[in-house]
Design an enzyme around this catalytic site. Structure first.
Site: not given
Lengths: 423, 310
Positions: A61, A63, A93, A231, A304
């Site tokens: 991620h 961001r 996301n 995961h 992750d």
């Protein structure tokens, strides 16, 4: 340029020998086992070091866009380079969500300008990750995504999952699935069991993951379309995947270093850095994951990497966000697993090089003539402790802070150029 | 001998001797509240801050009176009237309170773990007044004190705890404390309200209340915590009260000297009927009275008082 005298480890070609590598125009132009003639070209002395294909982390991620206070493409790529990760797939996301080609283009353009490493975006499966309407997978694929995932927001609607897999397959994309039946663990924050009861924290039962692993596998079996489960954290999930693989279902999976090395015990002090999804599980689950890794049931190891700001993690355990950073501790964790559980290092290395390259259908993860010169030099002897000062990410939320490791990244090359050097 | 702990966070962390000490000292503190002038100078010059981030009547008032009867200065802060509503985090609030040099912070928080974290990070004493469904140590101590007053000893006592065990910090603290003191505990609840791993607690479990009634010295009813029951754990108040409520018929099944307890606030007509709550067996108001004595004891011990067991 040359990298001389190191032990070259290349699981894709089953190579494990001392060799000199010659690099030209960002690619490997020669591999010389047993040494080579001296030349005037610049040369790096890698004796005593391991020469690895640059790592590929298929679950990160970054961001960016939207949550740059947690991490951005520049800081995330620096952490990757420092961890010997030269390729990463970043999840959708963000804000706005990467569910259309403009966001994909933004990520790739910013990466082109500031990134130390190769960044490959993962597109959303559904618009806004809302689980209702399919996202523009075809256009995002044209723009450069390598897979699709609603990671963080599991797809609840089974019909939609089937459509998503079929639609993604149309464009040669694979669905990466985050397995969680959210109706079953609405307010859960840690593994459900005696410890969650003792701590007074709401639990996330293993079964809420297993149900979705089973469902996804059945949909994959029915459609004949491959699926990647990310995961995986439970013994039950592992058992379901084992049976599916035996039946010939095209399912692949990855596991995080923290689920391989840590358990729910880490939550005992209410340390919010140990709050993640899926939660750190029991010792029995962890053992099952290690066994599965040893038995080649698990295809990949992915971090992750999930940065969260210090003030967000300073909240109480129930309220703090899920996730920990992981890029810089990936390779040291793999070394730890190798040393402590006797799992072949080449097998582990394949889980962060050749295997993710194969699943994502990308170039890289190997060290043969003609390969991208994405290379990590690793000192297998160095002993060190991971502290806040080491962190290159914008956020310091790691459950490995204070952990002693053996083995450290010395230098990282992307297409033959140094993108990280420890000294 | 001095009290070895800066803080009181969980009964789980206490030893049997610690609990015995507290229960013995509480008798002498109880006597102070019966005097005409209900004040002793023991904690003069000490400051106690009450940080209540969750509604409370009894516990907050009880701590405040306990501190005042020991001559400590007290001030109370609740979530609604504080910067919490402006988005300030509890730990920021705690550090700010600490900057004003209190000697003790009494904290109640809707989620588990915050009192432990404050105890770790702050130099002053921290007393847990209830955190999420983790622990409520002073409630368990006052409950045990009430039982000990009535029966003389906790050893061998049979205690039923009835209701929402899963979401109850009171049940957890009582189970740990009662087990350490040698009492037998039986938990009575539908399966949906039992916590995972309850088999490791060293207690008996019963799905039915009736068979337990004639057997126990103490029947402790828990409040149905409507605010914590976010999902459907049982079909509704009607069925709950029929299977798990304390009513006159069940009171009549009790041993002659057995008692009824409830930590309050009661949902009359749900887990307990009015006649049960008001019966001669009910110790509910004794529990409240004893709460002040227990909290005086803990404030005294936490703020450096010596352990004086004579």
């Amino acid at each position: 340029m040359w990298i001389r005298g190191g032990l070259v480890l290349d699981p894709a070609n089953n190579v494990q020998e001392k060799a000199d590598l010659c690099i030209k125009d960002g690619r490997i132009s020669g591999v010389y086992p047993g040494g080579s003639e001296k030349s005037d070209e610049p040369s790096i002395n890698a004796s005593g070091l391991w020469v690895l294909p640059g790592l590929i982390d298929m679950h990160v991620h970054l961001r960016d866009p939207g949550f740059e206070y947690k991490e951005d493409i520049a800081s995330g790529s620096m952490a990757a380079a420092a961890g010997g990760v030269t390729t990463l797939a970043c999840m959708a996301n963000t804000d706005p969500v990467n569910d259309n080609p403009s966001v994909t283009n933004y990520i790739l353009e910013k990466a082109r300008q500031v990134s130390k490493v190769r960044i490959l975006p993962v597109g959303a499966v559904t618009k806004g990750l809302k689980g209702k309407e399919l996202a523009e997978m075809g256009l995002m694929k044209k723009a450069g995504i390598v897979a699709v995932s609603d990671d963080g927001n599991p797809i609840e609607d089974s019909s939609l999952l089937r459509m998503a897999m079929e639609y993604a397959a149309t464009f040669g994309l694979r669905v990466i699935s985050h397995c969680q039946d959210r109706s079953m663990c609405a307010s859960g924050v840690m593994n459900e069991g005696a410890l969650s009861s003792l701590l007074g924290l709401p639990g996330i039962p293993q079964v809420c993951e297993d149900i979705m692993v089973a469902r996804d596998i059945l949909v994959s079996q029915y459609t004949g379309i491959p699926i990647h489960i990310t995961h995986i954290s439970t013994k039950g999930g592992i058992d379901i995947i084992r049976q599916a693989k035996q039946r010939g279902v095209k399912v692949t999976c990855d596991v995080t270093p923290h689920h391989l090395l840590l358990t729910e015990e880490k939550v005992r002090s209410y340390d919010t850095n140990a709050k993640m999804y899926p939660p750190l599980r029991s010792e029995a689950d962890r053992k099952a994951l290690l066994e599965a890794l040893k038995g080649s049931l698990i295809d990949c190891i992915a971090t992750d990497h999930a940065p969260h700001a210090r003030d967000e993690k300073a909240l109480d355990f129930d309220t703090a966000p899920f996730g920990m950073i992981g890029l810089q501790t990936l390779l040291p964790s793999i070394m730890k697993i190798h040393l402590e559980y006797g799992i072949d290092f080449m097998k582990l290395l394949a889980c962060v090089t050749a295997h993710p390259a194969g699943i994502l259908g990308i170039e890289g993860g190997d060290l043969q003539v003609g390969s991208r010169a994405d290379i990590t030099l690793f000192d297998p002897e160095a002993k060190w402790t991971f502290t806040e000062q080491d962190v290159k990410s914008r956020s310091i939320n790691s459950a490995f802070l204070g952990q002693e490791f053996t083995g450290r990244v010395v230098q990282t090359f992307l297409q033959g150029k140094t993108v990280y050097s420890a000294t | 001998m001095t009290w070895p702990y800066k803080d009181l966070i969980a009964i789980y962390d206490l030893k049997r001797e610690d609990i015995s000490t507290i229960l013995e000292m509480a008798s002498s503190f109880k006597e102070i509240s019966k005097r005409d002038i209900k004040k002793v100078p023991t904690l003069r010059g000490k400051t106690v801050v009450l940080l209540f981030y969750e509604p409370s009547t009894r516990t907050r008032l009880s701590f405040e009176l306990a501190a005042k009867r020991l001559s400590a200065d007290t001030t109370a802060l609740s979530a609604s009237g504080s910067s919490f509503t402006k988005g300030e985090t509890i730990m920021d609030a705690a550090h700010n309170v600490m900057a004003m040099a209190p000697d003790c912070i009494v904290v109640r928080y809707p989620y588990a773990g915050i009192p432990s974290k404050m105890a770790q990070l702050l130099p002053c004493s921290v007393i847990n007044a209830g955190d999420g469904y983790h622990e409520h140590p002073t409630q368990a101590l006052l409950d045990m004190f009430t039982m000990k007053e009535r029966f003389g000893s906790l050893e061998g006592l049979k205690v039923a705890i009835v209701g929402d065990i899963m979401h109850s910090r009171v049940a957890r603290s009582n189970v740990y404390g009662l087990r350490k003191m040698g009492a037998q505990v039986v938990l009575v609840a539908p399966r949906t309200l039992l916590p995972p791993g309850v088999d490791t607690w060293g207690v008996d479990v019963s799905a039915e209340l009736d068979p337990v009634m004639p057997d126990c010295d103490v029947i402790m009813m828990l409040r149905v915590q409507k605010e914590r029951l976010s999902r459907q754990f049982f079909s509704g108040d009607r069925e709950y009260s029929i299977f798990y409520g304390l009513n006159r018929a069940r009171v009549e099944m009790m041993k002659p000297d057995a008692i009824i307890m409830h930590p309050g606030p009661m949902n009359r007509g749900v887990e307990i009927t009015c006649d049960a709550a008001e019966s001669a067996r009910s110790m509910i108001l004794d529990q409240v009275e004893n709460g002040v004595a227990i909290r005086m004891t803990l404030l005294y011990l936490s703020l450096g008082g010596s352990v004086n067991v004579d």
